[in-house]
Design a protein around this motif. Structure first.
Motif, mmCIF file in Angstrom:
data_model
loop_
_atom_site.group_PDB
_atom_site.id
_atom_site.type_symbol
_atom_site.label_atom_id
_atom_site.label_comp_id
_atom_site.label_asym_id
_atom_site.label_seq_id
_atom_site.Cartn_x
_atom_site.Cartn_y
_atom_site.Cartn_z
ATOM 1 N N ASP A 17 5.986 -9.131 12.910
ATOM 2 C CA ASP A 17 6.288 -8.352 14.080
ATOM 3 C C ASP A 17 5.857 -7.155 14.174
ATOM 4 O OD1 ASP A 17 7.853 -7.959 11.684
ATOM 5 O OD2 ASP A 17 9.318 -6.971 12.621
ATOM 6 N N ASN A 42 5.844 -6.102 3.869
ATOM 7 C CA ASN A 42 6.120 -7.545 4.276
ATOM 8 C C ASN A 42 5.086 -8.305 3.338
ATOM 9 O OD1 ASN A 42 7.703 -7.364 6.248
ATOM 10 N ND2 ASN A 42 6.435 -6.941 7.781
ATOM 11 N N LEU A 127 7.254 1.452 10.850
ATOM 12 C CA LEU A 127 7.654 0.028 10.937
ATOM 13 C C LEU A 127 7.681 -0.564 9.660
ATOM 14 C CD1 LEU A 127 5.521 -0.610 14.220
ATOM 15 C CD2 LEU A 127 8.070 0.212 13.849
ATOM 16 N N ALA A 128 7.724 0.148 8.673
ATOM 17 C CA ALA A 128 7.761 -0.365 7.319
ATOM 18 C C ALA A 128 8.403 0.360 6.452
ATOM 19 C CB ALA A 128 6.024 -0.365 6.991
ATOM 20 N N ASP A 240 9.907 -5.495 15.306
ATOM 21 C CA ASP A 240 9.198 -3.976 15.198
ATOM 22 C C ASP A 240 8.945 -3.590 16.574
ATOM 23 O OD1 ASP A 240 9.670 -3.809 12.329
ATOM 24 O OD2 ASP A 240 7.621 -4.384 11.878
HETATM 25 CA CA LIG Z 1 7.346 -4.228 9.510
#
Ligand SMILES: [Ca+2]
Length: 322
Positions: A17, A42, A127-128, A240
């Protein structure tokens, strides 16, 4: 006259994503992606970097600097990769080996250089797990003023977690880093699992992505189809990418400004984002002693899912209903 594109710095753990988010970010005329920093999350860092470079090459994205960052969370070992992302961490698309390479500096140094060189403050879109961002904030306090806002996909507000009953993956992967960022005093918008789970496309719509002219739309379609097949399910989340859609179009989001604490204790609640929804009056009357110890964060409670579906699809040249 249209507004100039918003300058952003993207922090990713690509990540199926994250790949959708990257596609939206590099295709959106509303955004100016100044740098992309990678972090373990991820998947292990080497896969994250490789996936990011492959994707950018494949869709002929602008030549944005990409840097490898932190290889593990601040305190804990990496959690095992979630199989949804495939063996390679990006839906096993089999994209060609990348021609572009990461820059020869650490992600934290690329952040420093990018912020230092910018004429105006930048929006950091994370996003992490927040390991890179937390280390940057500790290393370069003089550059905090060059950050306009940190927008972080993380946490869970009123819905269950996805890594434990109460915790979302990015925060659970590195709870200390999340706490450092949320308590930094910088403006933070948190995009938790609640809106994350709202924006999705069904298999019929995914077929429209696959049939599109733009290779970015086709790639998005292949990733979403893999997600549908994995569960299996009739629809796939853009995950995301919804966070990026909100950065492009904040009017589509409903936010609440609330104090948040990240649970850093061991046990079942570790990594839980604890929101205090008591009234302001109640807080000032009974709880004045902790007000300074909890950061007020703009939490995205929900989004206009159809608005963000149209934004995502339309940016990739696909028309969808809703
Ligand atoms: Ca992510």
């Amino acid at each position: 006259m249209d507004n100039p594109p918003l300058p952003i710095l993207l922090d990713v753990d690509t990540g199926a994503d994250d790949a959708l988010a990257l596609l939206l970010a590099v295709r959106s005329p509303a955004l100016d992606v100044r740098a992309i920093t990678c972090v373990a999350g991820n998947h292990p860092l080497s896969n994250v970097v490789d996936n990011t470079l492959r994707l950018l090459d494949f869709v002929d994205a602008p030549d944005v600097p990409v840097a490898a960052g932190m290889q593990q969370p601040l305190l804990e070992a990496m959690r095992p990769p979630f199989p949804l992302h495939g063996n390679d961490g990006m839906a096993d698309l089999g994209l060609p080996s990348p021609r572009r390479k990461p820059v020869g500096e650490h992600a934290v140094e690329l952040m420093r250089r990018t912020l230092q060189d910018a004429d105006e403050p930048l929006t950091v879109v994370a996003l992490a797990p927040l390991t890179n961002i937390a280390v940057f904030l500790r290393m370069y306090p003089d550059l905090h003023a060059k950050i306009a806002r940190i927008v972080s996909m993380g946490g869970t507000f009123r819905v269950p977690g996805n890594t434990s009953p109460t915790a979302e993956f990015n925060v659970r992967q590195d709870p200390e880093a999340a706490a450092m960022v949320l308590e930094s005093g910088l403006p933070v918008t948190l995009y938790p699992l609640d809106p994350f789970r709202q924006v999705r496309f069904n298999r019929g719509e995914i077929a429209d992505f696959l049939a599109a002219d733009d290779v970015a739309a086709q790639t998005a379609g292949r990733i979403m189809l893999q997600m549908c097949d994995y569960f299996p399910a009739d629809s796939a989340l853009i995950g995301d990418a919804g966070t990026v859609a909100m950065v492009v179009d904040p009017e589509g989001a409903t936010t609440e400004r609330l104090p948040i604490t990240v649970d850093l204790a061991g046990g079942v609640n570790r990594g839980r984002t604890v929101f205090d929804e008591r009234s302001q009056k109640s807080r000032s009357t009974h709880s004045h002693w902790w007000q300074t110890s909890q950061a007020a964060i703009d939490v995205v409670a929900r989004v206009d899912a159809d608005r963000y579906r149209r934004l995502f699809a339309g940016t990739l040249g696909v028309q969808v209903g809703g």
